[in-house]
Design a protein around this motif. Structure first.
Motif, PDB file in Angstrom:
ATOM      1  N   UNK A   1       0.978  -1.204   0.008  1.00 55.87           N
ATOM      2  CA  UNK A   1       0.039   0.013   0.031  1.00 55.87           C
ATOM      3  C   UNK A   1       0.984   1.156  -0.085  1.00 55.87           C
ATOM      4  N   UNK A   2       0.626   2.362  -0.728  1.00 54.91           N
ATOM      5  CA  UNK A   2       1.504   3.245  -1.154  1.00 54.91           C
ATOM      6  C   UNK A   2       0.998   4.675  -0.422  1.00 54.91           C
ATOM      7  N   UNK A   3       1.584   5.186   0.305  1.00 54.99           N
ATOM      8  CA  UNK A   3       1.047   6.659   0.808  1.00 54.99           C
ATOM      9  C   UNK A   3       2.226   7.528   0.304  1.00 54.99           C
ATOM     10  N   UNK A   4       2.086   8.916   0.560  1.00 57.64           N
ATOM     11  CA  UNK A   4       3.249  10.016   0.173  1.00 57.64           C
ATOM     12  C   UNK A   4       4.440   9.774   0.983  1.00 57.64           C
ATOM     13  N   UNK A   5       4.539   9.188   2.190  1.00 56.49           N
ATOM     14  CA  UNK A   5       5.738   8.811   2.753  1.00 56.49           C
ATOM     15  C   UNK A   5       6.217   7.718   2.497  1.00 56.49           C
ATOM     16  N   UNK A   6       5.819   6.704   1.719  1.00 58.99           N
ATOM     17  CA  UNK A   6       6.571   5.502   1.138  1.00 58.99           C
ATOM     18  C   UNK A   6       5.698   4.621   0.814  1.00 58.99           C
ATOM     19  N   UNK A   7       6.190   3.360   0.478  1.00 60.17           N
ATOM     20  CA  UNK A   7       5.417   1.888   0.303  1.00 60.17           C
ATOM     21  C   UNK A   7       5.581   1.126   1.578  1.00 60.17           C
ATOM     22  N   UNK A   8       4.480   0.472   1.905  1.00 60.78           N
ATOM     23  CA  UNK A   8       4.457  -0.273   3.080  1.00 60.78           C
ATOM     24  C   UNK A   8       3.704  -1.578   2.750  1.00 60.78           C
ATOM     25  N   UNK A   9       4.439  -2.630   3.395  1.00 60.17           N
ATOM     26  CA  UNK A   9       3.762  -3.819   3.372  1.00 60.17           C
ATOM     27  C   UNK A   9       2.505  -3.874   4.129  1.00 60.17           C
ATOM     28  N   UNK A  10       1.520  -4.775   3.730  1.00 56.86           N
ATOM     29  CA  UNK A  10       0.171  -4.844   4.481  1.00 56.86           C
ATOM     30  C   UNK A  10       0.254  -4.808   5.734  1.00 56.86           C
ATOM     31  N   UNK A  11       0.974  -5.548   6.543  1.00 55.57           N
ATOM     32  CA  UNK A  11       0.755  -5.733   7.787  1.00 55.57           C
ATOM     33  C   UNK A  11       1.278  -4.395   8.707  1.00 55.57           C
ATOM     34  N   UNK A  12       2.312  -3.734   8.149  1.00 57.19           N
ATOM     35  CA  UNK A  12       2.853  -2.626   8.681  1.00 57.19           C
ATOM     36  C   UNK A  12       1.875  -1.329   8.559  1.00 57.19           C
ATOM     37  N   UNK A  13       1.334  -1.393   7.202  1.00 59.12           N
ATOM     38  CA  UNK A  13       0.445  -0.466   6.908  1.00 59.12           C
ATOM     39  C   UNK A  13      -0.993  -0.431   7.798  1.00 59.12           C
ATOM     40  N   UNK A  14      -1.177  -1.500   8.104  1.00 55.14           N
ATOM     41  CA  UNK A  14      -2.639  -1.765   8.990  1.00 55.14           C
ATOM     42  C   UNK A  14      -2.292  -1.530  10.376  1.00 55.14           C
TER      43      UNK A  14
END
Length: 284
Positions: free
Chosen positions: A143-156
């Protein structure tokens, strides 16, 4: 082949005691062989004679000394190279001119190394990592945000909101209602379960209802027409004691003149203009 028959297949000159070249089991003198069969060098355009090494790449030929990088002029003999627009380039020149640069470290992604692509940018495989845990993402969901790309567990863990209905993560979009978030597909009428995502709706005790369900379950009814009074789209209505009317229904029960903003008389829950109701009830 006997000694008497040993002659050039092209010019028929005797080859006894001379150098010759075999082509398809037939002998040729060096002069005829070079004239008839030699390939021409891509670089210098001269024939590659039988006493020279012929280097071939995709049906193109070079003298050994002409087989060089077209940019830095270094020899490509027995070295890796690449071709671009019919030009031969050493791997270093090819990388500098043609290869992608890593979005993270800004270094060249060398030919043959694994390249990760996402939203028009490229990364080295080791640079394409989760912004939070710094582990390589590879081909896993992200999942991508302005601050960078995140794996799903970290994003959640760091950012996700949860749907008030199904309690699952909302990864994008969603609807806010009464300071709570819903997936669009979970935002349903509490009565009939109709999708409310693009519909007008009413609220009761922080629960959403479609207009039909709200009117059926909770809306006051107009004394005159018995239809629900919803108040949607700025509709006006009249209240008197425990009774309600649509503005357009608030009319004299005898002559039907509108009583909005006027004095009226009541009798047995009916309303009358002062003229029709004189002597029938109390003046309001």
């Amino acid at each position: 082949m006997t000694t008497a028959q040993f002659y050039c297949q092209y010019c028929t000159a005797s080859l006894l005691g001379k150098k010759y070249v075999l082509k398809d089991d037939s002998p040729y003198c060096v002069t005829c062989y070079d004239r008839v069969f030699s390939n021409y060098c891509e670089e210098c355009k001269k024939p590659i004679e039988s006493n020279s090494k012929d280097l071939c790449y995709k049906d193109r030929h070079w003298h050994e000394g002409c087989f060089k990088c077209t940019k830095c002029n270094h020899s490509l003999v027995e070295k890796p190279f690449a071709a671009k627009d019919e030009r031969l380039l050493c791997t270093e020149c090819y990388s500098n001119e043609c290869s992608s640069r890593c979005f993270h470290c800004k270094r060249t992604i060398m030919p043959g190394s694994r390249k990760m692509e996402f939203k028009g940018n490229c990364w080295h495989e080791t640079c394409f990592v989760c912004e939070n845990c710094r582990q390589p993402i590879g081909t896993k969901p992200l999942i991508s945000k302005e601050s960078g790309n995140y794996c799903v567990p970290c994003f959640e863990k760091e950012f996700a909101h949860y749907c008030n209905f199904c309690k699952k993560v909302i990864t994008s979009g969603g609807i806010t209602f009464c300071d709570q978030l819903w997936h669009k597909e979970c935002f349903l009428c509490s009565g009939c379960r109709k999708d409310l995502c693009e519909e007008q709706f009413m609220s009761r005790d922080d629960y959403p209802f479609c207009v039909d369900c709200y009117n059926h379950l909770y809306a006051n009814k107009c004394v005159a027409c018995s239809k629900p009074i919803s108040g949607l789209t700025g509709a006006k209505f009249i209240c008197f004691q425990d009774s309600q009317w649509h503005s357009e229904c608030f009319n004299c029960g005898k002559c039907s003149i509108s009583l909005v903003g006027k004095g009226f008389l009541t009798q047995n829950k009916e309303i009358f203009c002062q003229k029709c109701g004189s002597g029938m009830g109390s003046d309001i």
